[in-house]
Design an enzyme around this catalytic site. Structure first.
Site, PDB file in Angstrom:
ATOM      1  N   SER B  20      21.078  67.515  32.983  1.00 21.47           N
ATOM      2  CA  SER B  20      20.926  66.502  33.516  1.00 21.47           C
ATOM      3  C   SER B  20      18.951  65.449  33.562  1.00 21.47           C
ATOM      4  O   SER B  20      18.603  66.948  33.229  1.00 21.47           O
ATOM      5  CB  SER B  20      20.736  66.746  34.894  1.00 21.47           C
ATOM      6  OG  SER B  20      20.846  65.590  35.404  1.00 21.47           O
ATOM      7  N   GLY B  45      19.942  63.110  37.798  1.00 17.89           N
ATOM      8  CA  GLY B  45      20.088  63.427  39.384  1.00 17.89           C
ATOM      9  C   GLY B  45      20.191  61.821  39.981  1.00 17.89           C
ATOM     10  O   GLY B  45      19.748  60.987  40.037  1.00 17.89           O
ATOM     11  N   ILE B  70       9.703  61.207  35.284  1.00 17.47           N
ATOM     12  CA  ILE B  70      10.084  60.300  35.217  1.00 17.47           C
ATOM     13  C   ILE B  70       9.806  59.537  36.907  1.00 17.47           C
ATOM     14  O   ILE B  70      10.090  58.954  37.639  1.00 17.47           O
ATOM     15  CB  ILE B  70      11.673  60.349  34.862  1.00 17.47           C
ATOM     16  CG1 ILE B  70      11.935  61.107  33.520  1.00 17.47           C
ATOM     17  CG2 ILE B  70      11.956  58.339  35.102  1.00 17.47           C
ATOM     18  CD1 ILE B  70      11.374  60.191  32.520  1.00 17.47           C
ATOM     19  N   LEU B  72      12.959  60.544  38.648  1.00 12.77           N
ATOM     20  CA  LEU B  72      14.276  61.355  39.198  1.00 12.77           C
ATOM     21  C   LEU B  72      14.858  59.605  39.662  1.00 12.77           C
ATOM     22  O   LEU B  72      15.667  59.087  40.395  1.00 12.77           O
ATOM     23  CB  LEU B  72      14.331  61.889  40.611  1.00 12.77           C
ATOM     24  CG  LEU B  72      14.654  62.899  40.267  1.00 12.77           C
ATOM     25  CD1 LEU B  72      14.046  63.857  40.958  1.00 12.77           C
ATOM     26  CD2 LEU B  72      15.382  63.555  39.449  1.00 12.77           C
ATOM     27  N   ASN B 126      19.352  70.166  42.010  1.00  6.00           N
ATOM     28  CA  ASN B 126      18.626  70.076  41.643  1.00  6.00           C
ATOM     29  C   ASN B 126      17.694  70.885  43.119  1.00  6.00           C
ATOM     30  O   ASN B 126      17.671  69.540  44.037  1.00  6.00           O
ATOM     31  CB  ASN B 126      18.296  69.271  41.075  1.00  6.00           C
ATOM     32  CG  ASN B 126      16.688  68.462  40.884  1.00  6.00           C
ATOM     33  OD1 ASN B 126      16.011  69.969  41.006  1.00  6.00           O
ATOM     34  ND2 ASN B 126      16.262  67.645  40.124  1.00  6.00           N
ATOM     35  N   CYS B 129      12.677  69.553  43.991  1.00  7.06           N
ATOM     36  CA  CYS B 129      11.950  68.305  44.998  1.00  7.06           C
ATOM     37  C   CYS B 129      11.612  69.357  46.310  1.00  7.06           C
ATOM     38  O   CYS B 129      12.136  69.914  46.894  1.00  7.06           O
ATOM     39  CB  CYS B 129      13.501  67.772  45.055  1.00  7.06           C
ATOM     40  SG  CYS B 129      14.865  67.659  43.654  1.00  7.06           S
ATOM     41  N   LYS B 164      20.640  74.378  40.313  1.00  5.76           N
ATOM     42  CA  LYS B 164      19.445  74.544  38.843  1.00  5.76           C
ATOM     43  C   LYS B 164      18.830  75.116  39.210  1.00  5.76           C
ATOM     44  O   LYS B 164      17.710  74.417  39.992  1.00  5.76           O
ATOM     45  CB  LYS B 164      19.730  72.488  38.471  1.00  5.76           C
ATOM     46  CG  LYS B 164      18.463  72.512  37.309  1.00  5.76           C
ATOM     47  CD  LYS B 164      19.133  71.684  36.697  1.00  5.76           C
ATOM     48  CE  LYS B 164      17.843  71.711  35.313  1.00  5.76           C
ATOM     49  NZ  LYS B 164      17.871  69.981  34.596  1.00  5.76           N
ATOM     50  N   THR B 265      16.140  68.190  25.875  1.00  5.88           N
ATOM     51  CA  THR B 265      15.098  66.726  25.288  1.00  5.88           C
ATOM     52  C   THR B 265      15.934  66.656  24.012  1.00  5.88           C
ATOM     53  O   THR B 265      15.197  65.218  23.348  1.00  5.88           O
ATOM     54  CB  THR B 265      13.403  67.264  25.298  1.00  5.88           C
ATOM     55  OG1 THR B 265      13.208  67.840  26.276  1.00  5.88           O
ATOM     56  CG2 THR B 265      13.010  67.086  24.924  1.00  5.88           C
TER      57      THR B 265
END
Lengths: 261, 308
Positions: B20, B45, B70, B72, B126, B129, B164, B265
């Site tokens: 992701s 995400g 980034i 998200l 995810n 966070c 994850k 990546t």
């Protein structure tokens, strides 16, 4: 957009740190629009993983050429490559310039340093022959002036150290020209971000349109990673758009410069 | 020869998906690779609401790796469904949607919305966070919060749930077990590793967000070890993620105990990586006369030599 293994036809030093790379890329060459770029994987970089983006300077039927300056490890490695060696290319990528037609505004091109490289194809494909304002630090950083003249364009040079043309920033002769006549003219610019911001301010001041090609830090080049974002005004505020996909060429009026690039 | 594996109720035609955040919403790569050759497409995400993301610079290349922050950025669940689901729904391979939020309720809300989609493959939670209702600790580094999130999502959907996990813990084992006990059908190991880079000339951080997450080949051995540890502690399947560039890398994860792998990546610099890995796995099975990829999972041979 395709991925293609391209063979180096030539890779020569033009002047100082500037090189011209010509590649056999028949799947990419016919589809390149002015202002678009290719994303190159340089095999010898090894532990530096990412591709490097380059504006397409010119195209032939099966070839593309790139003008680049040796500035970091990517371009150092590229400069060492020889003819008949292969590179992996993704391209053509991004949203390019609107090509001036006979009925559109008179084009004024503004280039800072190797920003010239992103504007040549536009000058070549434009129906109208306009004026190119070329700015750089010194004489040796003014690229391919003769090639723009050969297309029938007027070239006006400014260097910061005064070693060639007018002394000062490229926005000076541009302002002089806009003061003389702004109506019915449009700006197309590529160069460092502060120059593009200054060009946008001039466009606003004189009420002319401007398309600017932003040299953002890129990662995937195809719109997936969201590295290269640019703050763009929307009807209800602003949002980040991708320089690799919605750009690198944007309408200058839509960029929210104060949000920081 | 069998390359297919099971992740919860989901059958993948081969054990290779994408991580992701490294593959957009699939559509970005559709012109470069045949998505239908993947095991599954895992998309970026999604939160309940649109997210603008972090200021630039957002990524920075480091030796054999990539730093990213980034933030998200995303369109929010409604715009995702409107804009991307019609495309993803037409694929022959399942879509795994990664979700996140800043409260338990947000996770539940996205899970509910996605569960209404007919044909969705799985949801990947995810947990890296921060919890805005609590003290800002990441959900994934607090065992109670992790259990709470996974249980809440479990109650909200009958879809396959993948958790994850963050690598930013002293031992992955209790977190893997907590996710399993809370009803997760599978684990993705690992997310990017917290990291930072500074420009000595300007003394400024290289990322607009100051710190970020490290990914790419340089984190692979860390990820292999986490998969190895977790695989011996839980019964649910693991998707191994971290710096995979070729089939040999993918095999390390599988042999360590992963049922599937995700390419991250590498998508950014070699979009063909995932398909090359599938091809390479097929070749490996052939060369080693292995009938079923499932026979390789967790097959690491450990011969401990006595120390003097």
């Amino acid at each position: 957009m395709v991925e293609q293994t391209a063979t180096i036809i030539s890779n020569r030093c033009e002047t100082g740190l500037y090189f011209r790379l010509v590649l056999h890329a028949p799947a990419i060459a016919p589809n390149v629009q002015p202002g678009q770029f290719v994303h190159i994987r340089i095999p010898s970089l090894k532990d530096a993983l990412l591709r490097r983006p380059f504006s397409v300077f010119d195209t032939g039927q099966e070839t593309i050429s790139i003008l680049y300056k040796v500035v970091g490890k990517g371009t150092v490695a590229l400069a060492r490559m020889r003819e008949n060696e292969d590179l992996s290319l993704l391209g053509p990528l991004g949203h390019g310039f609107t090509i001036p037609t006979a009925n559109s505004e008179f084009p004024l091109l503004v280039a800072g340093g190797y920003g010239m490289a992103a504007l040549y194809l536009l000058a070549k494909q434009s129906t109208q022959k306009g004026i190119v304002f070329a700015g750089a630090r010194e004489r040796n950083d003014i690229l391919c002036e003769a090639e723009f003249r050969a297309l029938g364009w007027d070239v006006r040079v400014a260097t910061e150290d005064g070693s060639y043309g007018e002394r000062g920033l490229v926005t000076q002769p541009l302002r002089t020209e806009l003061e003389r006549q702004a109506e019915g003219r449009k700006l197309f610019a590529c160069g460092p971000t502060p120059m593009l911001e200054a060009v946008s301010k001039l466009a606003e001041e004189f009420g002319v349109g401007a398309e600017v090609s932003l040299d953002q830090h890129l990662c995937c080049g195809v719109g997936a990673c969201l590295t290269c974002v640019v703050p763009v005004k929307t009807s209800d505020g602003w949002e980040y758009q991708r320089a690799c996909t919605e750009g690198p060429v944007f309408d200058a009026r839509k960029i929210l410069w104060e949000a920081g690039l | 020869m069998n390359l297919s594996v099971k992740i919860g109720r989901l059958t993948l035609q081969n054990p290779v998906t994408v991580a992701s955040g490294t593959f957009g919403y699939g559509a970005e790569y559709a012109r470069l690779i045949d998505l239908n050759q993947l095991g599954a497409v895992t998309v970026k995400g999604i939160r309940v609401c649109p997210v603008r993301g972090n200021p630039t610079p957002r990524t920075f290349e480091v030796t054999s790796g990539l730093l990213n922050a980034i933030g998200l950025q995303g369109p929010g669940v409604d715009a995702f469904i409107k804009k991307y689901w019609p495309f993803l729904r037409e694929l022959k391979v399942p879509t795994i949607v990664n979700i996140w939020g800043t409260t338990v309720d947000e996770y539940v809300e996205v899970t509910r919305r996605l569960s209404e989609l007919e044909g969705l493959g799985a949801i990947e939670i995810n947990v890296s966070c921060p919890n805005v209702n609590g003290d800002g600790t990441a959900f994934g580094t607090d065992l109670n919060l992790l259990g709470e999130i996974v249980s809440a999502c479990r109650r909200a959907t009958s879809l396959t749930l993948i958790t994850k996990l963050s690598p930013n813990v002293s031992s992955i084992v209790p977190y893997a077990k907590a996710a399993e006990q809370a009803g997760s059908d599978a684990l993705s190991i690992m997310n990017s590793y917290p990291a930072m880079a500074i420009d000595p000339e300007t003394r400024r951080p290289r990322l607009g967000n100051v710190t970020g997450g490290l990914s790419g080949p340089c984190i692979k051995p860390i990820a292999v070890k986490l998969v190895f540890d977790a695989a011996r502690a839980v019964r649910i399947p693991i998707i191994g993620i971290g710096g995979i560039q070729d089939a040999s890398d993918a095999l390390e994860f599988i042999i360590a105990g992963a049922t599937a792998v995700a390419i991250g990546t590498a998508n950014f610099y070699e979009p063909q990586t995932a398909l090359r890995v599938v091809e390479g796995l097929r070749e490996y099975l052939k060369n080693h006369q292995i009938e079923d990829i499932n026979d390789l999972i967790g097959s690491v041979r450990i011969e401990r030599k006595s120390s003097c």
